[in-house]
Design an enzyme around this catalytic site. Structure first.
Site, PDB file in Angstrom:
ATOM      1  N   CYS A  43       0.820  -1.209   0.000  1.00  0.00           N
ATOM      2  CA  CYS A  43       0.000   0.000   0.000  1.00  0.00           C
ATOM      3  C   CYS A  43       0.853   1.258   0.000  1.00  0.00           C
ATOM      4  O   CYS A  43       0.650   2.166  -0.805  1.00  0.00           O
ATOM      5  CB  CYS A  43      -0.936  -0.006   1.205  1.00  0.00           C
ATOM      6  SG  CYS A  43      -2.001   1.458   1.279  1.00  0.00           S
ATOM      7  N   CYS A  48      -1.562   1.624  -3.076  1.00  0.00           N
ATOM      8  CA  CYS A  48      -2.586   2.655  -2.877  1.00  0.00           C
ATOM      9  C   CYS A  48      -2.040   4.071  -2.853  1.00  0.00           C
ATOM     10  O   CYS A  48      -2.546   4.957  -3.543  1.00  0.00           O
ATOM     11  CB  CYS A  48      -3.333   2.409  -1.565  1.00  0.00           C
ATOM     12  SG  CYS A  48      -3.608   0.695  -1.127  1.00  0.00           S
ATOM     13  N   LYS A  51      -0.102   5.236  -6.112  1.00  0.00           N
ATOM     14  CA  LYS A  51      -1.088   5.197  -7.197  1.00  0.00           C
ATOM     15  C   LYS A  51      -2.010   6.409  -7.131  1.00  0.00           C
ATOM     16  O   LYS A  51      -2.301   7.046  -8.149  1.00  0.00           O
ATOM     17  CB  LYS A  51      -1.925   3.922  -7.107  1.00  0.00           C
ATOM     18  CG  LYS A  51      -3.083   3.858  -8.097  1.00  0.00           C
ATOM     19  CD  LYS A  51      -4.038   2.749  -7.729  1.00  0.00           C
ATOM     20  CE  LYS A  51      -4.774   3.042  -6.426  1.00  0.00           C
ATOM     21  NZ  LYS A  51      -5.692   1.937  -6.025  1.00  0.00           N
ATOM     22  N   TYR A 179      -9.620  -3.265 -11.323  1.00  0.00           N
ATOM     23  CA  TYR A 179      -9.501  -1.873 -10.887  1.00  0.00           C
ATOM     24  C   TYR A 179      -8.110  -1.301 -11.124  1.00  0.00           C
ATOM     25  O   TYR A 179      -7.971  -0.112 -11.473  1.00  0.00           O
ATOM     26  CB  TYR A 179      -9.930  -1.733  -9.425  1.00  0.00           C
ATOM     27  CG  TYR A 179      -9.010  -2.343  -8.406  1.00  0.00           C
ATOM     28  CD1 TYR A 179      -7.995  -1.601  -7.819  1.00  0.00           C
ATOM     29  CD2 TYR A 179      -9.159  -3.671  -8.004  1.00  0.00           C
ATOM     30  CE1 TYR A 179      -7.148  -2.159  -6.867  1.00  0.00           C
ATOM     31  CE2 TYR A 179      -8.317  -4.234  -7.062  1.00  0.00           C
ATOM     32  CZ  TYR A 179      -7.317  -3.479  -6.497  1.00  0.00           C
ATOM     33  OH  TYR A 179      -6.490  -4.030  -5.561  1.00  0.00           O
ATOM     34  N   GLU A 183      -7.566   1.983 -13.434  1.00  0.00           N
ATOM     35  CA  GLU A 183      -6.960   3.171 -12.825  1.00  0.00           C
ATOM     36  C   GLU A 183      -5.745   3.625 -13.610  1.00  0.00           C
ATOM     37  O   GLU A 183      -5.596   4.815 -13.930  1.00  0.00           O
ATOM     38  CB  GLU A 183      -6.579   2.869 -11.374  1.00  0.00           C
ATOM     39  CG  GLU A 183      -7.779   2.734 -10.453  1.00  0.00           C
ATOM     40  CD  GLU A 183      -7.429   2.159  -9.094  1.00  0.00           C
ATOM     41  OE1 GLU A 183      -8.232   2.330  -8.157  1.00  0.00           O
ATOM     42  OE2 GLU A 183      -6.351   1.533  -8.955  1.00  0.00           O
ATOM     43  N   HIS A 438     -27.980  20.354   0.144  1.00  0.00           N
ATOM     44  CA  HIS A 438     -28.157  20.857  -1.221  1.00  0.00           C
ATOM     45  C   HIS A 438     -27.292  22.095  -1.447  1.00  0.00           C
ATOM     46  O   HIS A 438     -27.152  22.914  -0.543  1.00  0.00           O
ATOM     47  CB  HIS A 438     -29.633  21.209  -1.432  1.00  0.00           C
ATOM     48  CG  HIS A 438     -29.939  21.702  -2.807  1.00  0.00           C
ATOM     49  ND1 HIS A 438     -30.018  20.856  -3.895  1.00  0.00           N
ATOM     50  CD2 HIS A 438     -30.168  22.955  -3.279  1.00  0.00           C
ATOM     51  CE1 HIS A 438     -30.308  21.577  -4.972  1.00  0.00           C
ATOM     52  NE2 HIS A 438     -30.401  22.852  -4.615  1.00  0.00           N
ATOM     53  N   GLU A 443     -26.852  14.185  -2.164  1.00  0.00           N
ATOM     54  CA  GLU A 443     -28.255  14.285  -1.760  1.00  0.00           C
ATOM     55  C   GLU A 443     -29.137  13.279  -2.486  1.00  0.00           C
ATOM     56  O   GLU A 443     -30.231  12.945  -2.020  1.00  0.00           O
ATOM     57  CB  GLU A 443     -28.792  15.701  -1.964  1.00  0.00           C
ATOM     58  CG  GLU A 443     -28.898  16.148  -3.404  1.00  0.00           C
ATOM     59  CD  GLU A 443     -29.364  17.601  -3.503  1.00  0.00           C
ATOM     60  OE1 GLU A 443     -30.516  17.883  -3.112  1.00  0.00           O
ATOM     61  OE2 GLU A 443     -28.573  18.439  -3.980  1.00  0.00           O
TER      62      GLU A 443
END
Length: 458
Positions: A43, A48, A51, A179, A183, A438, A443
């Site tokens: 990682c 992670c 990356k 993934y 990516e 909002h 939302e």
């Protein structure tokens, strides 16, 4: 006085191993840890963290262009790969140093070398060629990039190698549809490279909800990535100019400056000597463990990707903490692997938690779907055609929200909070009773009112 050199010896100083070592030491255990590469693991060093820095870097190019719709003029912008890599590696070095310092401050003995198992209580340090004994051994060696096993494979890169590239390729071929492949495809496209992504399936991100898969597939193409589906790379060679020549089973030939294999990861168990102690592996080569991360040998445990349960850094950390509580805290603790929120840092990114629509139908039969597909407010002036998907999967009999799937800006940040609601078993009525913030894309999670009805097939 113990008959062993240490109470615990951890093999692998990634996220799971470091957490287990530190928390065990804090409970009074005498702990040692061995790492053959660098403290911090996949990682921090080659996953992670670096990356996501690449993702951040690649997003600026699109942002500069979109800023024109808001009155900004950004002329002559250019990117320097060397500057990016220098800054990225400096930060990785800093983080690795923090991991090392935290281990040391916790009283953990650190060995910067490969360790292998000789028996249920004995570890051999390869550089020192000496043995160390421990009451318990924890395997936390993570995973390693899978390889395709094709002719010319030595001419390709894997996901680890990407972070060591000296220059950005003008044209890159990426194999895979998971993934990591998606990516990297958008990273290089965002930095200005021509990208061809080759995938054997029909839609990327196998295992994710079908609406998310279709959305990401479309956004890959929107970002300029050439996505070749139902295709496999069968050979890589080099021409007279040094370019890689990729041959596929569809008869296509593609030239590129670099070829990246991003076809998954395998548990890193080879050569650890697990067979010497009788540790059982599954068909994928992962260490078999029970709910408390114990292997088939009472004195040996395993956490993280090497067990191939849920291969995420935060999961490895929680498993490491649960191990320490179980073995040295006299509190048997089993980490619950259900409803774990996760993200994919494509552009736009993905955030998911809970069951996909297909999984929920198999498990519960009758379910309700609420979803929206819209162009976010930010894109109205920027000119971007990128859209956002928000989807709720609801169990019909109890109205419990069993899955939330999002693709669009800020989805990873949003899904962390939504994961709490899904983990807690909240219902659609409780989502609806929550007042919206909002104007935000989030939302939509509390304003979706109409159930989605599949179109009739004529």
């Amino acid at each position: 006085m113990s008959d062993f050199d240490f109470d615990l010896f951890v093999i692998g100083a990634g996220s799971g191993g470091v957490r287990a070592a530190r928390m065990s030491a804090m409970r009074g255990a005498r702990v040692a840890i061995a790492e053959e590469y660098r403290v911090g693991g996949t990682c921090v060093i080659r996953g992670c963290v670096p990356k996501k820095f690449l993702v951040y870097a690649s997003a600026y190019g699109k942002a500069f262009k979109e800023a024109e719709g808001y009155g900004w003029s950004v002329d002559g912008a250019s990117h320097d790969w060397t500057t990016l890599c220098d800054n990225l590696h400096a930060e990785v070095d800093r983080l690795s140093g923090i991991y090392w310092k935290n281990l040391s401050n916790s009283g953990v003995e650190i060995y910067s070398q490969r360790a292998e198992i000789e028996d249920a209580h004995t570890i051999r340090l390869q550089d020192d060629d000496r043995t160390i004994t421990a009451k318990y051994i924890l395997i936390a060696t993570g995973g390693q990039p899978a390889r395709m096993g094709i002719p010319g494979e030595e001419l390709t890169l894997d996901s680890n190698d990407v972070f060591l590239m000296k220059e950005r390729p003008r044209h890159v071929v990426i194999n895979g549809g998971g993934y990591i492949a998606c990516e990297f495809a958008q990273v290089f496209a965002g930095l200005g490279s021509q990208v061809c992504q080759i995938y054997r399936g029909d839609t990327v991100l196998r295992g994710f909800d079908d609406d998310i898969r279709a959305h990401v597939h479309g956004e890959l193409k929107r970002s300029g990535v050439r996505v070749m589906t139902h295709a496999n790379t069968i050979k890589v060679s080099k021409d007279g100019t040094g370019q890689r020549v990729v041959e596929t089973d569809t008869g296509d030939t593609i030239k590129a400056d670099a070829v990246i294999q991003a076809v998954g990861r395998n548990p890193y168990t080879k050569g650890l000597g697990l067979e010497n102690a009788g540790v059982e592996l599954d068909k994928a080569g992962a260490v078999k463990v029970d709910e408390y991360s114990k292997t088939s040998v009472d004195s040996i445990y395993a956490v993280g990707d090497v067990t191939n349960r849920v291969n995420l850094t935060p999961v490895a950390i929680r498993e490491g903490a649960a191990f320490a509580a179980t073995v040295f805290g006299e509190t048997p603790t089993a980490f619950d692997h259900a409803d774990i929120a996760s993200a994919v840092f494509t552009q736009p990114p993905v955030g998911v938690v809970g069951l996909t629509e297909a999984e929920a139908r198999r498990k519960f039969g009758q379910i309700d779907i609420y979803k929206a597909n819209f162009r976010p407010m930010k894109n109205m002036l920027s000119g971007s055609e990128s859209r956002m998907v928000v989807k709720l999967v609801v169990r019909q009999d109890s109205e419990q929200v069993v899955g939330v799937h999002m693709a669009g800006d800020d989805s990873p940040e949003i899904i962390q909070a939504v994961g709490i609601a899904v983990k807690a078993g909240l219902t659609k009525a409780q989502f609806d009773a929550t007042c919206a913030v909002h104007p935000t894309v989030a939302e939509e999670l509390v304003t979706l009112k109409e159930k989605w009805t599949p179109p009739e097939i004529s």
